[in-house]
Design a protein around this motif. Structure first.
Motif, PDB file in Angstrom:
ATOM      1  N   LEU A 114     -44.961 -14.436   8.921  1.00 11.10           N
ATOM      2  CA  LEU A 114     -44.769 -13.843   7.599  1.00 11.10           C
ATOM      3  C   LEU A 114     -45.225 -12.386   7.652  1.00 11.10           C
ATOM      4  O   LEU A 114     -46.245 -12.090   8.296  1.00 11.10           O
ATOM      5  N   HIS A 115     -44.458 -11.483   7.045  1.00 12.50           N
ATOM      6  CA  HIS A 115     -44.842 -10.073   7.014  1.00 12.50           C
ATOM      7  C   HIS A 115     -44.943  -9.590   5.570  1.00 12.50           C
ATOM      8  O   HIS A 115     -43.976  -9.710   4.815  1.00 12.50           O
ATOM      9  N   LEU A 116     -46.103  -9.059   5.197  1.00 12.16           N
ATOM     10  CA  LEU A 116     -46.295  -8.459   3.871  1.00 12.16           C
ATOM     11  C   LEU A 116     -46.278  -6.946   4.086  1.00 12.16           C
ATOM     12  O   LEU A 116     -47.203  -6.396   4.697  1.00 12.16           O
ATOM     13  N   VAL A 117     -45.223  -6.294   3.600  1.00  9.04           N
ATOM     14  CA  VAL A 117     -44.962  -4.885   3.895  1.00  9.04           C
ATOM     15  C   VAL A 117     -45.478  -3.989   2.775  1.00  9.04           C
ATOM     16  O   VAL A 117     -45.045  -4.118   1.628  1.00  9.04           O
ATOM     17  N   HIS A 118     -46.435  -3.098   3.119  1.00  8.23           N
ATOM     18  CA  HIS A 118     -47.063  -2.209   2.132  1.00  8.23           C
ATOM     19  C   HIS A 118     -46.765  -0.762   2.501  1.00  8.23           C
ATOM     20  O   HIS A 118     -46.556  -0.450   3.674  1.00  8.23           O
ATOM     21  N   TRP A 119     -46.765   0.129   1.506  1.00  7.49           N
ATOM     22  CA  TRP A 119     -46.558   1.548   1.802  1.00  7.49           C
ATOM     23  C   TRP A 119     -47.651   2.405   1.202  1.00  7.49           C
ATOM     24  O   TRP A 119     -48.275   2.026   0.200  1.00  7.49           O
ATOM     25  N   ASN A 120     -47.897   3.567   1.800  1.00  9.58           N
ATOM     26  CA  ASN A 120     -49.035   4.440   1.506  1.00  9.58           C
ATOM     27  C   ASN A 120     -48.781   5.245   0.227  1.00  9.58           C
ATOM     28  O   ASN A 120     -48.103   6.284   0.252  1.00  9.58           O
ATOM     29  N   THR A 121     -49.330   4.764  -0.890  1.00  6.90           N
ATOM     30  CA  THR A 121     -49.082   5.463  -2.170  1.00  6.90           C
ATOM     31  C   THR A 121     -50.040   6.640  -2.348  1.00  6.90           C
ATOM     32  O   THR A 121     -49.862   7.460  -3.238  1.00  6.90           O
ATOM     33  N   SER A 122     -51.049   6.758  -1.480  1.00  4.62           N
ATOM     34  CA  SER A 122     -51.950   7.912  -1.600  1.00  4.62           C
ATOM     35  C   SER A 122     -51.254   9.176  -1.106  1.00  4.62           C
ATOM     36  O   SER A 122     -51.511  10.272  -1.586  1.00  4.62           O
ATOM     37  N   LYS A 123     -50.345   8.992  -0.127  1.00  9.28           N
ATOM     38  CA  LYS A 123     -49.742  10.181   0.495  1.00  9.28           C
ATOM     39  C   LYS A 123     -48.250  10.360   0.186  1.00  9.28           C
ATOM     40  O   LYS A 123     -47.724  11.473   0.311  1.00  9.28           O
ATOM     41  N   TYR A 124     -47.564   9.290  -0.156  1.00  2.00           N
ATOM     42  CA  TYR A 124     -46.104   9.405  -0.287  1.00  2.00           C
ATOM     43  C   TYR A 124     -45.632   8.897  -1.654  1.00  2.00           C
ATOM     44  O   TYR A 124     -46.360   8.187  -2.342  1.00  2.00           O
ATOM     45  N   ASN A 125     -44.416   9.323  -2.015  1.00  2.00           N
ATOM     46  CA  ASN A 125     -43.916   9.025  -3.368  1.00  2.00           C
ATOM     47  C   ASN A 125     -42.967   7.848  -3.435  1.00  2.00           C
ATOM     48  O   ASN A 125     -42.587   7.424  -4.513  1.00  2.00           O
TER      49      ASN A 125
END
Ligand SMILES: Nc1nnc(SCC(=O)Nc2ccc(S(N)(=O)=O)cc2)s1
Ligand SMILES: [Zn+2]
Length: 233
Positions: A114-125
């Motif tokens: 299982l993959h839980l995919v997160h993205w960097n909201t501190s640096k990107y929009n």
């Protein structure tokens, strides 16, 4: 008669996705004897919203649950001071039971991953912007093995018969906490890697939990039959 061998697997990905020729490609085999100890990394912390509508999609391989922008947070561990947000989670199953995970541990494959995919909201929009950056994504990997039935995962598995074909999508509003998909023990391996499928962008900080999570043989079978039917080359 000349034999034409059509290769559609990873070997041909480099032709269309130059990133696949990179230096930090995933998945990898985790050689446990070569893993260094965690040292003084801060604890990994997560918080997910539970009561919001989610959609299960058939992207053409396995299944994917979109979080539809609802709030969540992943921070700490190897992620420095940045805060990441859950974008989607999905699975990888084999065509045969007992194989199918993407990562292997000391050469051993598991029945799924299982993959839980997160993205960097501190640096990107946006997710798409982050997905192109070396510190843009963080994926929590959970190894799946056959054992007892997984009740939280069943909220998705029971919907699979309704998304048999690529592009099919079903929305559900039953409360679901992605944190319940994670193992009890939260020890993990981490390494800088990539998306495991095209475009294989080298933008993923991988965080793979050491403890496998159990799913029932029936849940694997449902995924396998679904996988075979839902699988497009
Ligand atoms: N530069 C870009 N790469 N990918 C996108 S959007 C498609 C997408 O989310 N792909 C994706 C592929 C593999 C994985 S995985 N299996 O978790 O490494 C996660 C996500 S934009
Ligand atoms: Zn994946």
């Amino acid at each position: 008669v000349p034999v034409v061998i059509l290769i559609v697997g990873p070997a041909t990905w480099v032709e269309k996705f130059p990133e696949a020729r990179g230096t930090r490609q995933s998945p990898v085999d985790i050689v446990t004897s070569r893993a260094s100890s965690g040292g003084s990394a801060p604890p990994l912390v997560w918080r997910y919203s539970v009561n919001h509508p989610r959609s299960v999609v058939n992207p053409g391989y396995c299944w994917r649950v979109d979080e539809n922008g609802y709030d969540s947070e992943l921070r700490g561990g190897p992620l420095g001071s940045d805060v990441y947000k859950l974008q989607q989670w999905h699975c990888h199953w084999g065509s045969v039971n007992g194989e199918g995970s993407e990562h292997t541990v000391d050469g051993r494959a598991f029945s799924g991953e299982l993959h839980l995919v997160h993205w960097n909201t501190s640096k990107y929009n946006s997710f798409t912007e982050a997905a192109g950056q070396p510190d843009g994504l963080a994926v929590l990997g959970v190894l799946l093995m056959v054992g007892s039935k997984h009740d939280e995962l069943d909220k998705v598995v029971r919907l699979l018969p309704y998304i048999q074909h690529k592009g099919d999508k079903v929305t559900f509003s039953e409360p679901l906490n992605p944190a319940n998909l994670l193992p009890k023990r939260i020890a993990y391996w981490t390494y800088p890697g990539s998306l495991t499928t095209p475009p294989c962008t080298e933008s993923v900080t991988w965080i793979l939990f050491k403890e496998p999570v159990q799913v029932s043989a029936e849940q694997v079978r449902l995924n396998l039959c679904y996988y075979v039917n839902g699988k497009n080359v």
